[in-house]
Enzyme design. Sequence first.
Site, PDB file in Angstrom:
ATOM      1  N   SER A 296      83.360  54.756  10.898  1.00  0.00           N
ATOM      2  CA  SER A 296      82.181  54.723  10.044  1.00  0.00           C
ATOM      3  C   SER A 296      81.409  53.415  10.181  1.00  0.00           C
ATOM      4  O   SER A 296      80.916  53.096  11.253  1.00  0.00           O
ATOM      5  CB  SER A 296      82.600  54.977   8.588  1.00  0.00           C
ATOM      6  OG  SER A 296      81.503  55.180   7.750  1.00  0.00           O
TER       7      SER A 296
ATOM      8  N   ASP B 280      74.468  54.643   9.285  1.00  0.00           N
ATOM      9  CA  ASP B 280      75.632  53.844   9.656  1.00  0.00           C
ATOM     10  C   ASP B 280      76.216  54.387  10.953  1.00  0.00           C
ATOM     11  O   ASP B 280      75.646  55.289  11.581  1.00  0.00           O
ATOM     12  CB  ASP B 280      76.664  53.809   8.526  1.00  0.00           C
ATOM     13  CG  ASP B 280      77.385  55.129   8.337  1.00  0.00           C
ATOM     14  OD1 ASP B 280      76.832  56.163   8.736  1.00  0.00           O
ATOM     15  OD2 ASP B 280      78.505  55.128   7.774  1.00  0.00           O
TER      16      ASP B 280
ATOM     17  N   ASP C 227      78.570  56.352  11.953  1.00  0.00           N
ATOM     18  CA  ASP C 227      78.814  57.783  12.189  1.00  0.00           C
ATOM     19  C   ASP C 227      77.777  58.656  11.484  1.00  0.00           C
ATOM     20  O   ASP C 227      77.912  59.872  11.447  1.00  0.00           O
ATOM     21  CB  ASP C 227      80.227  58.182  11.797  1.00  0.00           C
ATOM     22  CG  ASP C 227      80.477  58.115  10.291  1.00  0.00           C
ATOM     23  OD1 ASP C 227      79.776  57.346   9.612  1.00  0.00           O
ATOM     24  OD2 ASP C 227      81.375  58.818   9.800  1.00  0.00           O
TER      25      ASP C 227
ATOM     26  N   ASP D  68      76.952  59.322   8.449  1.00  0.00           N
ATOM     27  CA  ASP D  68      77.176  60.113   7.243  1.00  0.00           C
ATOM     28  C   ASP D  68      76.583  59.438   6.006  1.00  0.00           C
ATOM     29  O   ASP D  68      76.661  59.973   4.907  1.00  0.00           O
ATOM     30  CB  ASP D  68      78.664  60.412   7.029  1.00  0.00           C
ATOM     31  CG  ASP D  68      79.510  59.171   6.799  1.00  0.00           C
ATOM     32  OD1 ASP D  68      78.983  58.041   6.901  1.00  0.00           O
ATOM     33  OD2 ASP D  68      80.716  59.322   6.509  1.00  0.00           O
TER      34      ASP D  68
END
Length: 456
Positions: free
Chosen positions: A110, A251, A253, A255
């Site tokens: 992440s 960010d 990833d 999400d």
Amino acid sequence: MRGDEAKTPEREIFGTDGVRGLANAGAMTPANILRIGMAAGRVFRRGEHRHRVVIGKDTRLSGYMIEPALTAGFTAAGMDVFLLGPLPTPAMAMLTRSLRADIGVMISASHNPYHDNGIKFFGPDGYKLSDDVELEIERLMGDSPDVGLAEAQDLGRAKRIEDAGARYIEFAKGTFPRHLSLEGLRVVLDCANGAAYKVAPSVLWELGADVKTIGVAPNGYNINRGVGSTAPKAMQEAVEEYRADIGIALDGDADRVIICDEKGRIIDGDQMMATVAAHWHERGRLRGGKVISTIMANMGFEKYLEGLGLGLTRTKVGDRYVVEAMRESEANIGGEPSGHVILTDYATTGDGLITALQVLAVVAAEDKPVSEVCNRFKPFPSLLENVHYKAGDPLDDKQVKKAIEEAEAAFNGKGRVVIRKSGTEPVIRVMAEGEDETLVRRGVKDIVAALEEAIG
């Protein structure tokens, strides 16, 4: 208020959001990842059909190590593997369902630096795994390595899916109202040198926006480095440079998302949820009469929703707890101030790009500057400090408890204190917010001082 987010004693591998750690160390070595894949494959090998797993990743260097280790584990368990390459985490949730897979896997840490990595799992319904399923995977990892392996003739195959990005692009575009367009809107898009660096610019451009990109040149090391939602200054500076109407920062990833208006002012997850919730409420689209957030949601957000006749339900920190509460109450908007927003009309997990598209839809519909559309409430003054500790539980100290009680009493119902342990590191997070900024600062200062004295 005490919100304890530490891992339960039984959970040694899985944290609050899958498995995460330093690449090529601890839980994230190839040998351990192989065992994770084998165990997860055994858990989801149900029925007589040919079993299938989809695997995606972000742009970290260690993804090249983790992807084949997982592939080996799943194929050894008799599952076919579809490799999708760099894609956002929410794309993996969507494609797990679309490709009718038994399990979906995202390789990402992440918003962490490149040297960390992690593994997130999705069930066949596109939702993250329950605690019970994660514990079952951990339990099976303790078995002998040759237990549960597929027979030679039943080994899985691996195949790379080349059009996975295009599938997600079309899906994301489909969430934007067809009667609206982004033409005439100049957008700065920061992809954090992460998983959305290809798909996100395409979505905005195909919807008509004039897109100025940063953070779209990943090299394996620069994910989240000085860019993305955890470093929004780069986005703010680009908005000023290009005289853009809005800045969007994802960010690593993708999400989660943080936005800034045309003046460079940050719009966090609370403001985004308030914007979309009010718009949907006016049109009868908001379900459950409430929004779901965490104990970290600002009190100003809560008061704003009350003014609309809506409620705010708080959960423990972590998107999985938000999603659980949303499913229980049939709410369709939830999330966290960090910008991890879940809109279940479209997705089963946080999707930074789709969240940004829904905010842009409100901007396009109201035909006003972002600064007027998205600053829905005045946040209560808030302060958060982290206190590191090595062992024990400083929160059990009598002086610490006294400091917390005194801070809460001082607010007299016009503020709150939130104390919680991190689920990923030995840190106690101390937060206070209220109408009186002086009381907020004093409360945090006194609690932190008591904690530091207890820690020694």
